[in-house]
Scaffold this active site. Sequence first.
Site, PDB file in Angstrom:
ATOM      1  N   GLN A  82      44.671  45.857  40.899  1.00  0.00           N
ATOM      2  CA  GLN A  82      43.672  44.791  40.832  1.00  0.00           C
ATOM      3  C   GLN A  82      43.161  44.578  39.404  1.00  0.00           C
ATOM      4  O   GLN A  82      43.339  45.407  38.524  1.00  0.00           O
ATOM      5  CB  GLN A  82      42.490  45.129  41.739  1.00  0.00           C
ATOM      6  CG  GLN A  82      42.787  44.987  43.220  1.00  0.00           C
ATOM      7  CD  GLN A  82      41.504  45.018  44.027  1.00  0.00           C
ATOM      8  OE1 GLN A  82      41.179  46.014  44.634  1.00  0.00           O
ATOM      9  NE2 GLN A  82      40.778  43.926  44.030  1.00  0.00           N
ATOM     10  N   HIS A  83      42.507  43.419  39.217  1.00  0.00           N
ATOM     11  CA  HIS A  83      41.700  43.092  38.026  1.00  0.00           C
ATOM     12  C   HIS A  83      42.486  42.763  36.766  1.00  0.00           C
ATOM     13  O   HIS A  83      41.919  42.243  35.812  1.00  0.00           O
ATOM     14  CB  HIS A  83      40.711  44.213  37.684  1.00  0.00           C
ATOM     15  CG  HIS A  83      39.875  44.695  38.798  1.00  0.00           C
ATOM     16  ND1 HIS A  83      39.057  43.869  39.540  1.00  0.00           N
ATOM     17  CD2 HIS A  83      39.712  45.943  39.318  1.00  0.00           C
ATOM     18  CE1 HIS A  83      38.432  44.579  40.455  1.00  0.00           C
ATOM     19  NE2 HIS A  83      38.818  45.837  40.357  1.00  0.00           N
ATOM     20  N   ASP A 245      46.146  46.216  45.505  1.00  0.00           N
ATOM     21  CA  ASP A 245      46.639  47.478  46.058  1.00  0.00           C
ATOM     22  C   ASP A 245      45.704  48.061  47.108  1.00  0.00           C
ATOM     23  O   ASP A 245      46.148  48.656  48.089  1.00  0.00           O
ATOM     24  CB  ASP A 245      46.920  48.494  44.951  1.00  0.00           C
ATOM     25  CG  ASP A 245      45.772  48.673  43.969  1.00  0.00           C
ATOM     26  OD1 ASP A 245      44.710  48.040  44.127  1.00  0.00           O
ATOM     27  OD2 ASP A 245      45.946  49.455  43.017  1.00  0.00           O
TER      28      ASP A 245
END
Length: 491
Positions: A82-83, A245
Amino acid sequence: MALYLGIDCGTQGTKALVLDAASGQVLGAGGAPHRLISGPNGHREQQPADWLSAFEQATRQALDDAGISGQAIAGIGVSGQQHGLVLLDAQGQVLRPAKLWCDTESAAENERLLDYLGGEQGSLARLGVAIAPGYTVSKLLWTKEQHPAIYARIAHILLPHDYLNFWLTGRYCSEYGDASGTGYFNVRTREWDHDLLRHIDPSGRLNEALPTLIEANQNVGTLRPEVAQRLGLNPQAQVSSGGGDNMMGAIGTGNISPGAITMSLGTSGTLYAFADQAQVSPHAAVATFCSSSGGWLPLICTMNLTNATGAIQHLLELDLASFGTLVTQAPIGAEGVLMLPFLNGERVPALPHASASLSGLTTDNLTRANLCRAVLEGVCFGLRYGLDLLRDSGIQSREIRLIGGAAKSSVWRQIVADIMATPLVCPQHTEAAALGGAIQAAWSAGEDSLEQLCQRCVSLDGRTRTEPDAANSSAYEAVYQRYRQQVMQLQ
């Protein structure tokens, strides 16, 4: 057979597995590592080209392990860390390395954006999450100010799993779960916050670069012919929406209804539980993300887990088995040695500028065994801190479903159960994010309901079931409170 490929592009590498959705059996698996680009001030990046190479290697290994042709694959589901920020130009070419979830170089920009939103409470009220260092939004502001020439060429803004879906299909899309971690998405309304991006760039060009939002059970499209040929896959294989994830890990552990809680022991540590309502926690450290199964996924993430234990292993030149043996040779509390393992700063507790430290050292207790025990206890205390926040937010945690590489260790499992004072069990397949991707692909293809697929494809490994030892849990409580006191001095 209805065969589906699940992919998990994580920090350390890419995992792939082949799932027979009709029988619920995993037929084969593969993996390939990634390179991490590290530098001062929390600089953590990767080259997206490395992800593509690892995707290809992991896929070929999984197909070989299953003993099948890639032409039999009906669908693909991609999970991604992520991110991360992936920037593309108008031709779809990557403009610079991807800044990762663990990159805290834009912490100052995050503080300025948080001030604009009215602090953590203002961010919670507006977005449903409190933006934190590592979220995507501050990376955009950082790029604008530090790399203006690159910023001027941005045509598409993608997350890692979005980028892989684009590479597979040629389409720019994102789904609600992964979008929740950008910091410019409203988790209540499931919409981009266009005004926040206009604050960064009043011209509106960032909004024009956003991908199309799709539902979790929608397909992005079929494979581009050249990618299908490169991967050796059926060109008619459908690519599902995929997700972050943690969202895919929830599906891969059957965590799609209230009651269960998943803990992931990877480079970072995460705890999350399904919710059918967007009940935003008053605790800023609890991120009420959307799930990739149609609901929400209250979550906490620690920035340091196996990266910290791995650093001690490397320092002492230990393999994993030797590390575990030394941990068992030291008592609970490591004879007074306490480690705050904040090598990457920390998100939970919220200490983005913190560094790691050891306290309580004496001539008598400075041993290899105590160092190993202290780092393992330290990373687990961070997860316990997060679990306390989730429980205080109304999340039930009757049983923990434990996943990630470290979950394979019986030493880790017992210490986690004791510190959390909660029973735990591992799913049969601890690489749950890749499994979740394959299950989601089958769901998107209409194989069955998501509930039926999870019942069939997610099985628990009874051999890993671990009960907390009451005496150990009591002993850990005193050490944990010392950890809390140390943390309070840094806040």
